[in-house]
Write an enzyme that holds these catalytic residues in place. Structure first.
Site, PDB file in Angstrom:
ATOM      1  CD  GLU A 109      91.695  -9.459 -77.776  1.00 21.30           C
ATOM      2  OE1 GLU A 109      91.831  -8.582 -76.882  1.00 21.30           O
ATOM      3  OE2 GLU A 109      91.445 -10.573 -77.769  1.00 21.30           O
ATOM      4  CB  CYS A 122      98.979 -15.647 -82.157  1.00 20.14           C
ATOM      5  SG  CYS A 122      97.434 -16.563 -82.259  1.00 20.14           S
ATOM      6  CB  CYS A 129      84.627 -17.998 -83.604  1.00 18.19           C
ATOM      7  SG  CYS A 129      85.300 -19.369 -84.268  1.00 18.19           S
ATOM      8  CB  CYS A 133      85.278 -24.858 -79.246  1.00 15.92           C
ATOM      9  SG  CYS A 133      85.549 -25.350 -81.049  1.00 15.92           S
ATOM     10  CB  CYS A 136      87.179 -21.473 -77.485  1.00 11.48           C
ATOM     11  SG  CYS A 136      87.949 -20.094 -78.288  1.00 11.48           S
ATOM     12  CB  CYS A 364      95.602 -21.227 -76.315  1.00  9.82           C
ATOM     13  SG  CYS A 364      97.032 -21.555 -77.043  1.00  9.82           S
TER      14      CYS A 364
HETATM   15  N1  SAH Z   1      89.591 -22.157 -85.070  1.00 10.51           N
HETATM   16  C1  SAH Z   1      90.832 -22.630 -85.191  1.00 10.51           C
HETATM   17  C2  SAH Z   1      91.792 -21.466 -85.011  1.00 10.51           C
HETATM   18  C3  SAH Z   1      92.095 -21.286 -83.472  1.00 10.51           C
HETATM   19  S1  SAH Z   1      93.630 -21.795 -82.737  1.00 10.51           S
HETATM   20  C4  SAH Z   1      90.894 -23.740 -84.502  1.00 10.51           C
HETATM   21  O1  SAH Z   1      90.111 -24.068 -83.718  1.00 10.51           O
HETATM   22  O2  SAH Z   1      92.290 -24.542 -84.773  1.00 10.51           O
HETATM   23  C5  SAH Z   1      93.277 -21.515 -80.992  1.00 10.51           C
HETATM   24  C6  SAH Z   1      93.824 -22.902 -80.297  1.00 10.51           C
HETATM   25  O3  SAH Z   1      93.453 -22.753 -78.761  1.00 10.51           O
HETATM   26  C7  SAH Z   1      92.841 -24.058 -80.752  1.00 10.51           C
HETATM   27  O4  SAH Z   1      93.452 -25.383 -80.705  1.00 10.51           O
HETATM   28  C8  SAH Z   1      91.586 -24.015 -79.711  1.00 10.51           C
HETATM   29  O5  SAH Z   1      91.125 -25.242 -79.664  1.00 10.51           O
HETATM   30  C9  SAH Z   1      92.458 -23.590 -78.459  1.00 10.51           C
HETATM   31  N2  SAH Z   1      91.914 -23.211 -77.293  1.00 10.51           N
HETATM   32  C10 SAH Z   1      90.736 -22.577 -77.422  1.00 10.51           C
HETATM   33  N3  SAH Z   1      90.366 -22.220 -75.990  1.00 10.51           N
HETATM   34  C11 SAH Z   1      91.323 -22.441 -75.274  1.00 10.51           C
HETATM   35  C12 SAH Z   1      91.401 -22.613 -73.791  1.00 10.51           C
HETATM   36  N4  SAH Z   1      90.580 -21.968 -73.138  1.00 10.51           N
HETATM   37  N5  SAH Z   1      92.492 -22.967 -73.517  1.00 10.51           N
HETATM   38  C13 SAH Z   1      93.516 -23.638 -74.270  1.00 10.51           C
HETATM   39  N6  SAH Z   1      93.310 -23.804 -75.401  1.00 10.51           N
HETATM   40  C14 SAH Z   1      92.271 -23.254 -76.043  1.00 10.51           C
END
Ligand code: SAH
Length: 386
Positions: A109, A122, A129, A133, A136, A364
């Protein structure tokens, strides 16, 4: 797994042997070599580069500065392709999400977020991945593979196609009113620093003055903290850095960002201090997702101020975006406000990121495609059946 082992195991799919080769994603040197092998003079490669990356041409027939015979030869052996759009969705707030189908059938996406002063794309770096996390959605999807430079670049070129923003819009830094795509964030699916070579190759073409001509000042790469790759990213690409911090103690961060067990906070913050070009005018963005009763106390906020006190930093507070089955809730709005206030008093700029595109699961951490990694035996069965 080391970086190079990782790159090998999760390498992008090879191009299909039966289709003409895609020229998108070739570096200047690779394109020059390709054209030289056809016995054409070097300036032809420059002309072709201009048509592909500065003009967005996809049809050789339209490349009118090239001779008819040369255009015909190109059309026999090559193509200029974008990823296919499987689905495009528009949010009530103007955010648009593309589900892209890659040539091996995998999906990723890509999201466009319009704002008053800019329009941000974005971009994804991997199918799935490896980081898991806990908050996420993408982290619940197993890593399928890295994206190729063509697939990364293809996301940007496809958005430019969609908005009709190839020249005559000559000035890539020009005013927003006539442009929808001004900024790029490597914040889609995947960990960009685990696919560094392909990201670097794609971004060099994006930044090339005779390519897509988007300035490094308008590009931000977000990492969960792949410490050994950070310096190289700053030196070679010079893009803005965002770090997904999300916690101020190793104990909490180990739990919610498991990569922390490999590269703990001290190492991560040292790498931030050493990030090339960091000074007050070009601060590092620290992303901090607000998880109810996990990382959102006043003590956490004070800890964050302490942790970042000698780093040119700003903090992006991200209200947690829910997804089906997520084990967390978002902090209450007043908790987020109070947290931001403590950061401000501690001298840290702390904007609260407004969720965008939630109604189409484009915010995000909500991205997840249906692609799943097949086990080797399943893959073999699938290819035998097709
Ligand atoms: N792997 C990289 C790129 C992903 S950026 C990284 O971790 O930075 C996506 C951003 O959204 C990251 O800061 C991630 O931690 C955040 N994120 C992931 N899941 C989320 C959620 N459910 N709500 C808000 N932010 C989230």
């Amino acid at each position: 797994m080391s970086g190079s082992q990782h790159a090998q195991v999760f390498a992008p799919a090879p191009e299909r042997g039966d289709a003409p080769r895609n020229l998108v994603g070739l570096s200047r040197a690779e394109l020059a070599a390709e054209i030289a092998a056809l016995g054409e003079p070097a300036f032809r490669a420059k002309q072709l580069w201009h048509w592909i990356y500065a003009r967005g041409a996809t049809d050789f027939a339209a490349m009118t500065s090239l001779s008819k015979a040369f255009r015909a030869r190109l059309a026999e052996a090559y193509r200029v392709a974008r990823p296919a759009t499987a689905l495009a969705q528009d949010s009530r707030d103007g955010t648009r999400k593309w589900l892209l189908r890659l040539e091996d059938g995998q999906e990723v996406e890509c999201v466009h977020i319009p704002e008053a002063e800019r329009g941000t794309l974005c971009v994804s770096s991997q199918v799935g991945c490896t980081l898991t996390c806990r908050f996420c959605h993408t982290g619940t999807q197993r890593l399928v593979r890295n994206l190729s430079a063509a697939e990364i670049l293809g996301q940007v070129m496809l958005a430019r196609d969609h908005f009709g923003e190839w020249p005559p819009f000559k000035d890539a830094e020009g005013p927003k009113e006539d442009r929808q795509l001004t900024n790029i964030v490597m914040m889609g699916m995947g960990e960009p620093l685990y696919n560094y070579d392909n990201i670097a190759k794609a971004l060099k073409i994006v930044m090339d003055h005779e390519g897509l001509a988007i300035s490094k000042r308008r590009i931000t790469l977000s990492t969960a903290g792949v410490v050994p790759m950070m310096a190289r990213c700053g030196e070679e690409l010079g893009v803005n850095l965002a770090v997904s911090l999300h916690a101020v103690t190793d104990e909490i961060r180990d739990r919610i960002v498991p990569l922390n067990r490999k590269y703990p906070l001290k190492e991560l913050l040292d790498a931030c201090r050493a990030y090339p070009g960091v000074h007050n005018a070009r601060r590092i963005t620290f992303e901090y997702v607000m998880l109810k009763e996990v990382n959102d106390s006043p003590a956490d906020a004070r800890g964050l101020v302490r942790l970042l006190k000698d780093i040119p930093a700003k903090v992006n507070l991200i209200p947690f975006n829910p997804w089906p089955g997520a084990p967390y809730e978002c902090s209450a709005p007043e908790t987020v406000e109070a947290f931001a206030q403590i950061l401000l008093e501690g001298g840290l700029a702390a904007p609260i990121r407004r969720p965008r595109g939630q109604d189409i699961m484009a915010a995000c951490g909500q991205l997840k495609s249906a692609s799943e990694r097949l086990k080797k035996t399943e893959r073999e069965a699938a290819s035998a059946a097709s």
